[in-house]
Design a protein around this motif. Structure first.
Motif, PDB file in Angstrom:
ATOM      1  N   ILE A  40       0.578  -1.199   0.089  1.00  0.00           N
ATOM      2  CA  ILE A  40       0.081  -0.126  -0.117  1.00  0.00           C
ATOM      3  C   ILE A  40       0.975   1.163   0.065  1.00  0.00           C
ATOM      4  O   ILE A  40       0.475   2.357  -0.431  1.00  0.00           O
ATOM      5  N   HIS A  41       1.874   1.340   0.768  1.00  0.00           N
ATOM      6  CA  HIS A  41       2.843   2.290   0.651  1.00  0.00           C
ATOM      7  C   HIS A  41       3.601   2.563  -0.477  1.00  0.00           C
ATOM      8  O   HIS A  41       3.799   3.590  -1.169  1.00  0.00           O
ATOM      9  N   GLN A  42       4.083   1.423  -1.191  1.00  0.00           N
ATOM     10  CA  GLN A  42       4.575   1.389  -2.666  1.00  0.00           C
ATOM     11  C   GLN A  42       3.479   1.936  -3.364  1.00  0.00           C
ATOM     12  O   GLN A  42       3.993   2.901  -4.375  1.00  0.00           O
ATOM     13  N   ALA A 109      11.500   4.202  10.708  1.00  0.00           N
ATOM     14  CA  ALA A 109      11.189   4.613   9.396  1.00  0.00           C
ATOM     15  C   ALA A 109       9.491   5.128   9.497  1.00  0.00           C
ATOM     16  O   ALA A 109       8.776   4.591  10.359  1.00  0.00           O
ATOM     17  N   SER A 110       9.011   6.255   8.681  1.00  0.00           N
ATOM     18  CA  SER A 110       7.760   6.805   8.796  1.00  0.00           C
ATOM     19  C   SER A 110       7.502   7.457   7.353  1.00  0.00           C
ATOM     20  O   SER A 110       8.484   7.815   6.739  1.00  0.00           O
ATOM     21  N   GLY A 111       6.304   7.715   7.346  1.00  0.00           N
ATOM     22  CA  GLY A 111       5.717   8.570   6.398  1.00  0.00           C
ATOM     23  C   GLY A 111       6.250   9.791   6.308  1.00  0.00           C
ATOM     24  O   GLY A 111       6.294  10.587   5.195  1.00  0.00           O
ATOM     25  N   PHE A 117       5.640  13.102  -0.676  1.00  0.00           N
ATOM     26  CA  PHE A 117       4.913  13.716  -0.127  1.00  0.00           C
ATOM     27  C   PHE A 117       4.975  15.133   0.172  1.00  0.00           C
ATOM     28  O   PHE A 117       4.162  16.177   0.236  1.00  0.00           O
ATOM     29  N   ARG A 118       6.185  15.563   0.611  1.00  0.00           N
ATOM     30  CA  ARG A 118       6.554  16.814   0.927  1.00  0.00           C
ATOM     31  C   ARG A 118       6.557  17.773  -0.263  1.00  0.00           C
ATOM     32  O   ARG A 118       6.225  18.824  -0.298  1.00  0.00           O
ATOM     33  N   GLN A 119       6.811  16.707  -1.505  1.00  0.00           N
ATOM     34  CA  GLN A 119       6.955  17.618  -2.798  1.00  0.00           C
ATOM     35  C   GLN A 119       5.548  18.011  -3.116  1.00  0.00           C
ATOM     36  O   GLN A 119       5.500  19.214  -3.782  1.00  0.00           O
ATOM     37  N   ARG A 222      -8.571  11.424   6.901  1.00  0.00           N
ATOM     38  CA  ARG A 222      -8.746   9.814   6.976  1.00  0.00           C
ATOM     39  C   ARG A 222      -7.519   9.227   7.648  1.00  0.00           C
ATOM     40  O   ARG A 222      -7.582   8.154   7.939  1.00  0.00           O
ATOM     41  N   HIS A 223      -6.335   9.756   7.014  1.00  0.00           N
ATOM     42  CA  HIS A 223      -5.112   9.058   7.734  1.00  0.00           C
ATOM     43  C   HIS A 223      -4.928   9.443   9.272  1.00  0.00           C
ATOM     44  O   HIS A 223      -4.537   8.450   9.702  1.00  0.00           O
ATOM     45  N   VAL A 224      -5.266  10.616   9.793  1.00  0.00           N
ATOM     46  CA  VAL A 224      -5.084  10.843  11.106  1.00  0.00           C
ATOM     47  C   VAL A 224      -5.981   9.710  11.752  1.00  0.00           C
ATOM     48  O   VAL A 224      -5.690   9.120  12.852  1.00  0.00           O
ATOM     49  N   THR A 237       6.415   6.486  14.911  1.00  0.00           N
ATOM     50  CA  THR A 237       7.749   5.799  14.616  1.00  0.00           C
ATOM     51  C   THR A 237       8.796   6.985  14.103  1.00  0.00           C
ATOM     52  O   THR A 237       9.917   6.761  14.162  1.00  0.00           O
ATOM     53  N   GLY A 238       8.384   7.870  13.433  1.00  0.00           N
ATOM     54  CA  GLY A 238       8.973   8.986  12.803  1.00  0.00           C
ATOM     55  C   GLY A 238       9.442   9.992  14.054  1.00  0.00           C
ATOM     56  O   GLY A 238      10.167  11.256  13.763  1.00  0.00           O
ATOM     57  N   GLY A 239       9.022  10.004  15.158  1.00  0.00           N
ATOM     58  CA  GLY A 239       9.307  10.884  16.254  1.00  0.00           C
ATOM     59  C   GLY A 239       8.711  11.842  16.605  1.00  0.00           C
ATOM     60  O   GLY A 239       8.682  12.870  17.516  1.00  0.00           O
ATOM     61  N   SER A 240       7.436  11.810  16.113  1.00  0.00           N
ATOM     62  CA  SER A 240       6.409  12.764  16.473  1.00  0.00           C
ATOM     63  C   SER A 240       5.373  12.379  17.374  1.00  0.00           C
ATOM     64  O   SER A 240       5.374  11.143  17.726  1.00  0.00           O
ATOM     65  N   SER A 241       4.601  13.333  17.882  1.00  0.00           N
ATOM     66  CA  SER A 241       3.661  12.849  18.984  1.00  0.00           C
ATOM     67  C   SER A 241       2.653  11.763  18.492  1.00  0.00           C
ATOM     68  O   SER A 241       1.787  11.426  19.117  1.00  0.00           O
ATOM     69  N   ALA A 244      -1.916  13.289  17.435  1.00  0.00           N
ATOM     70  CA  ALA A 244      -1.867  14.551  18.274  1.00  0.00           C
ATOM     71  C   ALA A 244      -1.225  15.485  17.180  1.00  0.00           C
ATOM     72  O   ALA A 244      -1.879  16.605  16.768  1.00  0.00           O
ATOM     73  N   TYR A 245       0.117  15.036  16.677  1.00  0.00           N
ATOM     74  CA  TYR A 245       0.599  16.007  15.568  1.00  0.00           C
ATOM     75  C   TYR A 245      -0.063  15.911  14.531  1.00  0.00           C
ATOM     76  O   TYR A 245      -0.324  17.270  13.818  1.00  0.00           O
ATOM     77  N   LEU A 246      -0.527  14.874  13.849  1.00  0.00           N
ATOM     78  CA  LEU A 246      -1.186  14.736  12.546  1.00  0.00           C
ATOM     79  C   LEU A 246      -2.406  15.612  12.637  1.00  0.00           C
ATOM     80  O   LEU A 246      -2.843  16.152  11.686  1.00  0.00           O
TER      81      LEU A 246
HETATM   82  C1  HEM Z   1      -0.959   1.681   9.928  1.00  0.00           C
HETATM   83  C2  HEM Z   1      -0.933   2.524   9.058  1.00  0.00           C
HETATM   84  C3  HEM Z   1      -0.164   3.757   9.380  1.00  0.00           C
HETATM   85  C4  HEM Z   1       0.019   4.398  10.378  1.00  0.00           C
HETATM   86  C5  HEM Z   1       0.009   3.582  12.105  1.00  0.00           C
HETATM   87  C6  HEM Z   1       0.643   5.827  10.250  1.00  0.00           C
HETATM   88  C7  HEM Z   1       1.228   6.587  11.364  1.00  0.00           C
HETATM   89  C8  HEM Z   1       1.675   7.532  11.110  1.00  0.00           C
HETATM   90  C9  HEM Z   1       1.978   8.607  12.062  1.00  0.00           C
HETATM   91  C10 HEM Z   1       2.017   8.564  13.561  1.00  0.00           C
HETATM   92  C11 HEM Z   1       2.620   9.908  11.657  1.00  0.00           C
HETATM   93  C12 HEM Z   1       3.361  10.817  12.258  1.00  0.00           C
HETATM   94  C13 HEM Z   1       4.952  10.857  11.989  1.00  0.00           C
HETATM   95  C14 HEM Z   1       5.382  10.106  13.064  1.00  0.00           C
HETATM   96  O1  HEM Z   1       5.616  10.594  13.985  1.00  0.00           O
HETATM   97  O2  HEM Z   1       5.807   9.036  12.437  1.00  0.00           O
HETATM   98  C15 HEM Z   1       2.729   9.424   9.998  1.00  0.00           C
HETATM   99  C16 HEM Z   1       2.878  10.533   9.293  1.00  0.00           C
HETATM  100  C17 HEM Z   1       2.733  10.356   7.829  1.00  0.00           C
HETATM  101  N1  HEM Z   1       2.097   8.880   7.052  1.00  0.00           N
HETATM  102 FE1  HEM Z   1       1.474   7.507   7.979  1.00  0.00          FE
HETATM  103  N2  HEM Z   1       0.794   5.900   8.869  1.00  0.00           N
HETATM  104  C18 HEM Z   1       0.011   4.780   8.454  1.00  0.00           C
HETATM  105  C19 HEM Z   1      -0.259   4.608   7.062  1.00  0.00           C
HETATM  106  C20 HEM Z   1       0.398   5.536   6.019  1.00  0.00           C
HETATM  107  C21 HEM Z   1       0.212   5.407   4.592  1.00  0.00           C
HETATM  108  C22 HEM Z   1      -0.539   4.156   3.925  1.00  0.00           C
HETATM  109  C23 HEM Z   1       0.762   6.273   3.927  1.00  0.00           C
HETATM  110  C24 HEM Z   1       0.897   6.622   2.564  1.00  0.00           C
HETATM  111  C25 HEM Z   1       1.911   6.921   2.055  1.00  0.00           C
HETATM  112  C26 HEM Z   1       1.039   7.382   4.968  1.00  0.00           C
HETATM  113  C27 HEM Z   1       2.022   8.631   4.865  1.00  0.00           C
HETATM  114  C28 HEM Z   1       2.187   9.368   5.826  1.00  0.00           C
HETATM  115  C29 HEM Z   1       2.797  10.434   5.453  1.00  0.00           C
HETATM  116  C30 HEM Z   1       2.951  11.341   4.207  1.00  0.00           C
HETATM  117  C31 HEM Z   1       3.140  11.192   6.824  1.00  0.00           C
HETATM  118  C32 HEM Z   1       3.510  12.799   7.150  1.00  0.00           C
HETATM  119  C33 HEM Z   1       2.497  13.905   7.472  1.00  0.00           C
HETATM  120  C34 HEM Z   1       2.829  14.935   7.738  1.00  0.00           C
HETATM  121  O3  HEM Z   1       3.936  15.376   8.333  1.00  0.00           O
HETATM  122  O4  HEM Z   1       1.844  15.980   7.554  1.00  0.00           O
HETATM  123  N3  HEM Z   1       0.811   6.735   6.256  1.00  0.00           N
HETATM  124  N4  HEM Z   1       1.849   8.264   9.869  1.00  0.00           N
END
Ligand code: HEM
Length: 265
Positions: A40-42, A109-111, A117-119, A222-224, A237-241, A244-246
């Motif tokens: 799904i991420h790919q 590792a984290s989104g 996405f930043r682009q 929807r993501h949050v 996992t990326g170090g944010s809260s 709450a951050y999202l």
């Molecule tokens: C179980 C599924 C997921 C969880 C639990 C999750 C969790 C998180 C969390 C907690 C963050 C905040 C940054 C951090 O501290 O890591 C984040 C950021 C982000 N995630 Fe996910 N995520 C999931 C699925 C996805 C998927 C499928 C995508 C699609 C690409 C995605 C894209 C992103 C992006 C782009 C950010 C940065 C958002 C921003 O800074 O505004 N995530 N995610």
């Protein structure tokens, strides 16, 4: 001389062998749901690539005063965004425990680290210089993001287009610092009110930009929610809260002027 050129096939055109060998779960076993998580991420990264390709096209078409074709491209962008939002349903079939079965293997590792996405944010005006430093110097990600940081945004292309359409867009906005976030402008808002009241063609264009803005906010929302139901209020996992951050990123418009005029129409 023998012809060494292989015939084009479905497999070699799409580089299927490489594509299907790119999913490497890290969990022992491997845990069943990790493959879904990777795929799904790919898929998202591929959609991000396509969106960026289409944003560039919208900018070029507006610059060429081809507003009809720009609208057509925006319609495609919105359709992709809808698919991207809908795809979150698939990941929501993964329960918190299923995610926990491999979450530790993600390490840091984290989104957060998705440069594409930043682009997307940068192309639409939501720029933040600090995001650049998260990517190693001279990497593909850093170079691509730096280029977007210094490039005019879709909003800049739109304002310049409106100016050429005869609207009195202030010169300071036409030559503004494109690395700064667009700020609400009373002059632009007055122009937009006039467009909505008298100029059907450009009012339609404005509506597509509102759709785009709303579409990205919908993805964030929807993501949050997905994050909340999967990991609750645990840190990311990326170090944010985490959630709450999202939540702080939801509801901030990309094109504030287009929202602020709604009550005046
Ligand atoms: C179980 C599924 C997921 C969880 C639990 C999750 C969790 C998180 C969390 C907690 C963050 C905040 C940054 C951090 O501290 O890591 C984040 C950021 C982000 N995630 Fe996910 N995520 C999931 C699925 C996805 C998927 C499928 C995508 C699609 C690409 C995605 C894209 C992103 C992006 C782009 C950010 C940065 C958002 C921003 O800074 O505004 N995530 N995610």
């Amino acid at each position: 001389m023998a012809d060494t050129t292989a015939a084009v096939t479905y497999g070699n055109y799409l580089r299927l062998e490489e594509l299907l060998s790119l999913q490497h779960p890290r969990s022992e076993g491997a845990e069943h749901d990790e493959l879904l998580f990777i795929i799904i991420h790919q898929v998202y990264e591929l959609w991000f690539k396509e969106l960026l390709h289409e944003f560039d096209r919208v900018g070029n078409l507006l610059t060429a005063d081809e507003s009809h074709r720009a609208q057509h491209t925006l319609k495609r962008i919105l359709t992709i965004l809808k698919v991207m939002v809908a795809q979150l349903d698939i990941l929501e079939t993964m329960t918190p425990l299923e995610f926990l079965s491999f979450r530790a293997r993600l390490e840091a590792a984290s989104g957060f680290q998705s440069d594409q996405f930043r682009q997307i944010e940068f192309a639409l005006g939501a720029k933040n210089e600090r995001a650049l430093a998260r990517f190693p110097e001279h990497s593909r990600a850093r170079d691509a993001l730096t280029k977007r940081y210094h490039a005019p945004t879709v909003w800049d292309a739109f304002l310049r287009y409106l100016s050429r359409e005869g609207y009195p867009v202030p010169a300071s906005l036409l030559s503004r610092d494109v690395t700064a976030q667009p700020q609400p402008s009373p002059e632009v808002q007055q122009i937009l009110v006039d467009v909505y009241r008298r100029d059907v063609k450009n009012a339609e264009l404005c509506e597509r930009l509102v759709d785009l803005d709303e579409g990205l906010q919908e993805w964030r929302y929807r993501h949050v929610k997905m994050v909340e139901r999967t990991i609750g209020m645990k840190p990311g996992t990326g170090g944010s809260s985490g959630a709450a951050y999202l939540a702080t990123t939801v509801g901030t418009p990309l094109f504030p002027d287009l929202w602020q005029i709604r009550g005046r129409l």
